[in-house]
Design a protein around this motif. Structure first.
Motif, PDB file in Angstrom:
ATOM      1  N   VAL A  55     -36.564  15.458 -54.669  1.00 56.73           N
ATOM      2  CA  VAL A  55     -35.611  14.416 -54.394  1.00 56.73           C
ATOM      3  C   VAL A  55     -34.259  14.788 -53.925  1.00 56.73           C
ATOM      4  O   VAL A  55     -33.532  13.988 -52.983  1.00 56.73           O
ATOM      5  CB  VAL A  55     -35.452  13.343 -55.791  1.00 56.73           C
ATOM      6  N   SER A  56     -33.564  15.863 -54.265  1.00 59.77           N
ATOM      7  CA  SER A  56     -32.654  16.322 -53.991  1.00 59.77           C
ATOM      8  C   SER A  56     -32.627  17.840 -53.660  1.00 59.77           C
ATOM      9  O   SER A  56     -33.472  18.529 -54.156  1.00 59.77           O
ATOM     10  CB  SER A  56     -31.151  16.085 -54.867  1.00 59.77           C
ATOM     11  N   LEU A  57     -31.499  18.520 -52.715  1.00 60.80           N
ATOM     12  CA  LEU A  57     -31.577  19.958 -52.630  1.00 60.80           C
ATOM     13  C   LEU A  57     -31.501  20.610 -53.905  1.00 60.80           C
ATOM     14  O   LEU A  57     -32.002  21.795 -54.094  1.00 60.80           O
ATOM     15  CB  LEU A  57     -30.400  20.083 -51.561  1.00 60.80           C
ATOM     16  N   TRP A  58     -30.544  20.164 -54.776  1.00 60.27           N
ATOM     17  CA  TRP A  58     -30.588  21.158 -56.081  1.00 60.27           C
ATOM     18  C   TRP A  58     -31.788  21.053 -56.809  1.00 60.27           C
ATOM     19  O   TRP A  58     -31.959  22.075 -57.628  1.00 60.27           O
ATOM     20  CB  TRP A  58     -29.193  20.366 -56.671  1.00 60.27           C
ATOM     21  N   GLU A  59     -32.447  20.049 -56.922  1.00 57.74           N
ATOM     22  CA  GLU A  59     -33.584  19.789 -57.508  1.00 57.74           C
ATOM     23  C   GLU A  59     -34.781  20.914 -56.823  1.00 57.74           C
ATOM     24  O   GLU A  59     -35.438  21.572 -57.671  1.00 57.74           O
ATOM     25  CB  GLU A  59     -34.092  18.335 -57.662  1.00 57.74           C
ATOM     26  N   SER A  60     -34.806  20.943 -55.642  1.00 57.38           N
ATOM     27  CA  SER A  60     -35.799  21.883 -55.019  1.00 57.38           C
ATOM     28  C   SER A  60     -35.299  23.358 -55.367  1.00 57.38           C
ATOM     29  O   SER A  60     -36.037  23.988 -55.421  1.00 57.38           O
ATOM     30  CB  SER A  60     -35.751  21.578 -53.426  1.00 57.38           C
ATOM     31  N   MET A  61     -33.902  23.460 -55.542  1.00 55.77           N
ATOM     32  CA  MET A  61     -33.562  24.937 -55.502  1.00 55.77           C
ATOM     33  C   MET A  61     -33.923  25.327 -57.433  1.00 55.77           C
ATOM     34  O   MET A  61     -34.007  26.482 -57.469  1.00 55.77           O
ATOM     35  CB  MET A  61     -32.105  25.149 -55.342  1.00 55.77           C
ATOM     36  N   THR A  62     -33.736  24.534 -57.843  1.00 55.02           N
ATOM     37  CA  THR A  62     -33.849  24.965 -59.644  1.00 55.02           C
ATOM     38  C   THR A  62     -35.388  24.573 -60.045  1.00 55.02           C
ATOM     39  O   THR A  62     -35.777  25.048 -61.167  1.00 55.02           O
ATOM     40  CB  THR A  62     -32.914  23.862 -60.415  1.00 55.02           C
ATOM     41  N   MET A  63     -36.273  23.943 -59.155  1.00 53.60           N
ATOM     42  CA  MET A  63     -37.500  23.543 -59.359  1.00 53.60           C
ATOM     43  C   MET A  63     -38.312  25.080 -59.825  1.00 53.60           C
ATOM     44  O   MET A  63     -39.016  25.050 -60.876  1.00 53.60           O
ATOM     45  CB  MET A  63     -38.241  23.062 -58.275  1.00 53.60           C
ATOM     46  N   PRO A  64     -38.332  26.117 -59.011  1.00 53.83           N
ATOM     47  CA  PRO A  64     -38.735  27.546 -59.647  1.00 53.83           C
ATOM     48  C   PRO A  64     -38.615  27.840 -60.747  1.00 53.83           C
ATOM     49  O   PRO A  64     -39.408  28.462 -61.662  1.00 53.83           O
ATOM     50  CB  PRO A  64     -38.441  28.409 -58.341  1.00 53.83           C
ATOM     51  N   PHE A  65     -37.139  27.608 -61.319  1.00 57.17           N
ATOM     52  CA  PHE A  65     -36.875  28.078 -62.650  1.00 57.17           C
ATOM     53  C   PHE A  65     -37.420  27.192 -63.734  1.00 57.17           C
ATOM     54  O   PHE A  65     -37.848  27.482 -64.762  1.00 57.17           O
ATOM     55  CB  PHE A  65     -35.381  28.005 -62.788  1.00 57.17           C
ATOM     56  N   MET A  66     -37.510  26.089 -63.368  1.00 60.10           N
ATOM     57  CA  MET A  66     -38.045  24.818 -64.236  1.00 60.10           C
ATOM     58  C   MET A  66     -39.686  25.168 -64.574  1.00 60.10           C
ATOM     59  O   MET A  66     -40.135  25.011 -65.412  1.00 60.10           O
ATOM     60  CB  MET A  66     -38.083  23.240 -63.721  1.00 60.10           C
ATOM     61  N   ARG A  67     -40.173  25.625 -63.246  1.00 56.60           N
ATOM     62  CA  ARG A  67     -41.770  25.984 -63.471  1.00 56.60           C
ATOM     63  C   ARG A  67     -41.866  27.132 -64.086  1.00 56.60           C
ATOM     64  O   ARG A  67     -42.854  27.237 -64.919  1.00 56.60           O
ATOM     65  CB  ARG A  67     -42.150  25.940 -61.999  1.00 56.60           C
ATOM     66  N   ILE A  68     -41.065  28.057 -63.983  1.00 57.06           N
ATOM     67  CA  ILE A  68     -41.053  29.396 -64.848  1.00 57.06           C
ATOM     68  C   ILE A  68     -41.079  29.100 -66.337  1.00 57.06           C
ATOM     69  O   ILE A  68     -41.600  29.747 -67.012  1.00 57.06           O
ATOM     70  CB  ILE A  68     -40.163  30.362 -64.389  1.00 57.06           C
ATOM     71  N   GLY A  69     -39.930  28.504 -66.634  1.00 63.28           N
ATOM     72  CA  GLY A  69     -39.519  27.821 -67.832  1.00 63.28           C
ATOM     73  C   GLY A  69     -40.914  27.025 -68.515  1.00 63.28           C
ATOM     74  O   GLY A  69     -41.009  27.334 -69.757  1.00 63.28           O
ATOM     75  N   ALA A  70     -41.338  26.307 -67.740  1.00 57.53           N
ATOM     76  CA  ALA A  70     -42.670  25.557 -68.090  1.00 57.53           C
ATOM     77  C   ALA A  70     -43.914  26.466 -68.268  1.00 57.53           C
ATOM     78  O   ALA A  70     -44.442  26.372 -69.504  1.00 57.53           O
ATOM     79  CB  ALA A  70     -42.970  24.364 -67.313  1.00 57.53           C
ATOM     80  N   PHE A  71     -43.947  27.443 -67.650  1.00 56.77           N
ATOM     81  CA  PHE A  71     -45.124  28.086 -67.678  1.00 56.77           C
ATOM     82  C   PHE A  71     -44.916  29.294 -68.776  1.00 56.77           C
ATOM     83  O   PHE A  71     -45.878  29.218 -69.908  1.00 56.77           O
ATOM     84  CB  PHE A  71     -44.959  29.170 -66.397  1.00 56.77           C
ATOM     85  N   ILE A  72     -43.672  29.788 -69.092  1.00 55.11           N
ATOM     86  CA  ILE A  72     -43.456  30.718 -70.523  1.00 55.11           C
ATOM     87  C   ILE A  72     -43.512  29.878 -71.541  1.00 55.11           C
ATOM     88  O   ILE A  72     -44.310  29.990 -72.567  1.00 55.11           O
ATOM     89  CB  ILE A  72     -42.145  31.241 -70.196  1.00 55.11           C
ATOM     90  N   THR A  73     -42.950  28.667 -71.516  1.00 58.58           N
ATOM     91  CA  THR A  73     -43.090  27.701 -72.831  1.00 58.58           C
ATOM     92  C   THR A  73     -44.539  27.573 -73.060  1.00 58.58           C
ATOM     93  O   THR A  73     -45.014  27.418 -74.264  1.00 58.58           O
ATOM     94  CB  THR A  73     -42.445  26.396 -72.392  1.00 58.58           C
ATOM     95  N   SER A  74     -45.490  27.168 -72.219  1.00 57.60           N
ATOM     96  CA  SER A  74     -46.835  26.949 -72.486  1.00 57.60           C
ATOM     97  C   SER A  74     -47.441  28.214 -72.789  1.00 57.60           C
ATOM     98  O   SER A  74     -48.187  27.815 -73.787  1.00 57.60           O
ATOM     99  CB  SER A  74     -47.544  26.172 -71.206  1.00 57.60           C
ATOM    100  N   LYS A  75     -47.025  29.315 -72.531  1.00 63.41           N
ATOM    101  CA  LYS A  75     -47.908  30.550 -73.127  1.00 63.41           C
ATOM    102  C   LYS A  75     -47.596  30.845 -74.370  1.00 63.41           C
ATOM    103  O   LYS A  75     -48.152  31.179 -75.124  1.00 63.41           O
ATOM    104  CB  LYS A  75     -47.459  31.702 -72.117  1.00 63.41           C
ATOM    105  N   VAL A  76     -45.991  30.653 -74.457  1.00 65.44           N
ATOM    106  CA  VAL A  76     -45.658  30.895 -75.898  1.00 65.44           C
ATOM    107  C   VAL A  76     -46.086  29.868 -76.745  1.00 65.44           C
ATOM    108  O   VAL A  76     -46.705  30.323 -77.938  1.00 65.44           O
ATOM    109  CB  VAL A  76     -44.168  30.868 -76.035  1.00 65.44           C
ATOM    110  N   GLU A  77     -46.156  28.670 -76.566  1.00 69.66           N
ATOM    111  CA  GLU A  77     -46.867  27.765 -77.567  1.00 69.66           C
ATOM    112  C   GLU A  77     -48.264  27.905 -77.517  1.00 69.66           C
ATOM    113  O   GLU A  77     -48.851  27.793 -78.678  1.00 69.66           O
ATOM    114  CB  GLU A  77     -46.712  26.214 -76.786  1.00 69.66           C
ATOM    115  N   GLY A  78     -49.122  28.506 -76.613  1.00 67.91           N
ATOM    116  CA  GLY A  78     -50.455  28.752 -76.637  1.00 67.91           C
ATOM    117  C   GLY A  78     -50.689  29.982 -77.452  1.00 67.91           C
ATOM    118  O   GLY A  78     -51.565  30.057 -78.552  1.00 67.91           O
TER     119      GLY A  78
END
Length: 756
Positions: A498-521
């Protein structure tokens, strides 16, 4: 000729149509320069009757030529076009041209009918009121008269005619009669009365003729078959033997009721007589015996006067009369007027003439009523044509915040933001398949009106804020173009930056979501393994056989090695894992300690640039390619140009209103004060002293376990522990093969003297 001016809206070049005179010129520009080529009738916020009149071919879509035809038709009938410029639904009769003289006469008739005080202008409301009054009075101009609009004496006849023929409705939606229907009734009545006049010549058996004919027809297959068998036996006497059952067939059917019944049905109804005579007393007791015996007693004997036998000639005469009776009755029942056949003689030609006269009188109003319908068309075109063109030939209202485009459905309030653009969606799957090809974040929202009417679905573009806050199931409030409030719930999200800042931070959010899902798993897997080990240990303990008494052992057996399973194994594995984690943490801390603050900041900056720069570039390209045309095309619009979503347009579509200008923000957190009062009144639920001591000992034990080796080496080096203890605790450092007293110790400087 008005000069056309093209203006730019959000990067799109569109013709400016400020008044109706300009519209007459704008419709002549090539269709390739129009914003839209076609649009559906659904989802357009205007009078539905206007759209129906525009749809010349009835395909539920408005096209270029249909709009051109409507503009030309209106321009030919208006000399003064100020009402069209203002979008007024009040028609000034002085504005009509000579071409519209018939419309002017119809308008004056309507105003006189309504006794309007002002006879120089006609409003859409007055026009529809007069039209409804005429239709309620049964004056539709189509010649179809409903029974309620007829004199009382003609209503029963009209209802009989309507019931006799396929129903035809007038413009008011009521079933009625017209001249054609009355004429058909006359013809059918004449034919049926002539047919009824020949009844006595056919019904020769009196009032019971029809019932007797049905009885004859019912036994005809049995008797026809019998007399054919008699002719066969007369021609070939040996055929009589073939009409009997064979002995093996009878023997095979014995004991089986179904087989015996089937075999009996194959026999003749009586022994075939070569002379063609059926003696009733010789009837076989087969399947048709009861039916034939009843026919003998109730039909044949009364009609023929012979109760002993039935000849072939008498049967054929009886059957012929029965068929004539049934044929006459079938022809009567096939007439549309058979239900009123008994009352047809009472219908007079004068009544039918009166019905035709009323129908012709209504039909004579057709030209006037058709003109009134054209008058409604003109008023609606004056009210809506200019506005519709500014949402079809050009679309400036889509970009102006203080105006509403006709395709807009309303405003959505959701997650602290105001979404001002929404379009109707009739097929979400097809719409999402198209908008998913673009780069605009789209919300699909189900609108649930509070008056229990059917809900509908809208597509809402998200052009500001953060899309991560928008999830399926999130609720909000929807206000339609009329200001009506409804509940709203998100049903699907086409997620895009939706915004330039969101597109720049989206990789970190995806990494965080990936790590969180793996840790929870991993945590869930470890918990599951722990539960499984506990369960297996419990089962082994419960199901283990009790120990048996053994004789006195000759010698003490060596102690069994402890098992690695059960709780001990789990604790040991947990300790090893914790030790590995502590070692890794220690390594990381060691490496970090060797770095300066500048090195840390530089590394973090380089990492952020490496990750965020490509993501930001891709996001910037996506934001530049956002196109609202897909939003409309998914709803059935055919567009020529892209509707690019510029940054300015994005801020207009998705907004977050500021606080009121006269508002003041109190930064004090009132919850803290409430917590202090609550804590003073409530009993605190803290850990007990024993629990705290136990937790402290566990933590000290874990920390001591991690440093046990270096501490033990230090104690052995400085002779704080005995030689035997060092051999036990550090077998690798102090070999047991050395003789006692010869412990190799690394020479070290003497311990410093204690400070005085």
């Amino acid at each position: 000729m008005a000069q056309l001016v093209y203006r730019r809206y959000g990067g799109s070049l569109q013709v400016d149509i400020p008044d109706f005179n300009t519209l007459t010129e704008a419709v002549r520009i090539p269709a390739t320069q129009w914003m839209a080529l076609a649009c559906p009738m659904e989802g357009i916020a205007c009078d539905p009757r206007f759209l129906t009149l525009m749809d010349a071919d009835g395909n539920r879509r408005i096209r270029v030529e249909e709009l051109r035809g409507a503009v030309d038709w209106t321009a030919a009938r208006l000399t003064d076009r100020k009402g069209a410029d203002a979008g007024s639904d009040v028609l000034e009769l002085s504005a009509l041209s000579d071409t519209a003289s018939n419309l002017k006469g119809a308008a004056e008739l309507v105003l006189r009918t309504l006794n309007a005080p002002d006879t120089t202008r006609l409003s859409l409301e007055q026009l529809r009121t007069s039209d409804k009054a005429l239709r309620d009075a049964g004056k539709n101009g189509d010649g179809l008269i409903a029974p309620v609009s007829l004199p009382e004496r003609l209503r029963p006849l009209a209802q009989s005619i309507i019931a006799a023929f396929p129903q035809v409705t007038n413009r008011a939606g009521l079933a009625g009669v017209d001249v054609g229907l009355v004429k058909r009734f006359r013809d059918e009545r004449t034919a049926l009365l002539a047919h009824l006049g020949g009844r006595d010549a056919v019904f020769t058996w009196g009032t019971a003729s029809l019932e007797q004919a049905k009885r004859v027809h019912d036994v005809a297959p049995l008797l026809d078959g019998y007399f054919v068998q008699c002719r066969l036996v007369a021609a070939q006497p040996e055929a009589a033997a073939s009409l009997r059952l064979r002995a093996d067939r009878v023997e095979g059917a014995l004991g089986d009721l179904g087989a015996m019944g089937k075999a009996a049905n194959e026999l003749p109804i009586a022994p075939p007589d070569p002379s063609g005579v059926l003696v009733w007393a010789r009837l076989y007791r087969g399947a048709g015996y009861e039916k034939l015996e009843a026919f003998h007693q109730e039909v044949a004997t009364p009609l023929l006067g012979d109760g002993v036998k039935l000849t072939d000639t008498a049967w054929r005469e009886l059957s012929s009369k029965a068929e004539a009776i049934l044929g006459w009755q079938a022809k009567r029942d096939a007439s549309p007027l058979h239900a009123v056949a008994d009352t047809l003689g009472t219908v007079s030609d004068e009544e039918l003439d009166a019905l035709e006269a009323v129908s012709r009188e209504d039909l004579s109003l057709k030209p006037t009523l058709d003109v009134i319908a054209e008058l409604e068309r003109l008023v609606l075109y004056q009210r809506w044509l200019l506005q519709f063109a500014n949402n079809f030939i050009s679309m400036p209202n889509l970009y102006l915040p203080k105006r509403r485009a006709l395709m807009e459905r309303g405003t959505l309030i959701l997650a602290g933001r105001k979404y001002t653009l929404s379009v109707l969606v009739t097929d979400r799957a097809a719409h999402a398949a198209l908008t998913g090809q673009g780069t605009t974040c789209i919300l699909y929202v189900k609108v649930l009106p509070r008056d229990a009417t059917d809900g509908y679905e809208v597509a809402v573009p998200v052009t500001a804020g953060r899309s991560t806050e928008l999830v399926v199931g999130k609720r909000g409030v929807f206000y339609d173009v009329d200001g009506k409030e409804s509940d709203a719930i998100v049903t699907q999200v086409i997620r895009q930056p939706v915004s330039l800042w969101e597109s720049m931070t989206m990789p970190f959010m995806r990494i965080g979501a990936f790590i969180t899902s793996k840790v929870e798993g991993l945590a869930a897997s470890g918990e599951k393994d722990f539960d499984s080990s506990l369960e297996s240990g419990y089962k082994q303990t419960v199901t283990a056989p009790p120990p048996t008494a053994a004789p006195a052992p000759a010698a003490a057996a060596p102690a069994a090695a402890p098992s690695g399973g059960g709780i001990a194994g789990v604790l040991a594995a947990g300790g090893i894992a914790f030790a590995a984690l502590g070692s890794s943490l220690a390594f990381i801390l060691t490496q970090v300690k060797s770095l300066t603050l500048v090195d840390v900041i530089t590394a973090a900056t380089i990492l952020a640039i490496v990750v965020m720069a490509p993501a930001g570039l891709l996001g910037w390209l996506k934001l530049r390619r956002r196109n609202l045309a897909l939003l409309l095309e998914g709803s059935g619009w055919a567009l020529n140009d892209r509707l690019m979503l510029t940054r300015g347009v994005a801020t207009l579509i998705t907004r977050k209103p500021k606080l009121p200008s006269n508002a003041r923000v109190d930064h004090a957190d009132l919850v803290r004060g409430a917590l202090r009062h609550t804590q003073d009144d409530d009993e605190t639920e803290s850990m007990s002293v024993g629990a705290r001591i136990g937790l402290t000992l566990v933590i000290l034990f874990v920390l001591g376990w991690q440093v046990r080796v270096p501490v033990t080496e230090w104690l052995c080096t400085y002779h704080w522990l005995s030689e035997d203890a060092c051999r036990v605790l550090l077998p690798k450092l102090v070999p047991t093969e050395l003789p006692a007293g010869a412990i190799p110790v690394v020479p070290v400087a003497p311990a410093p003297a204690p400070a005085k």
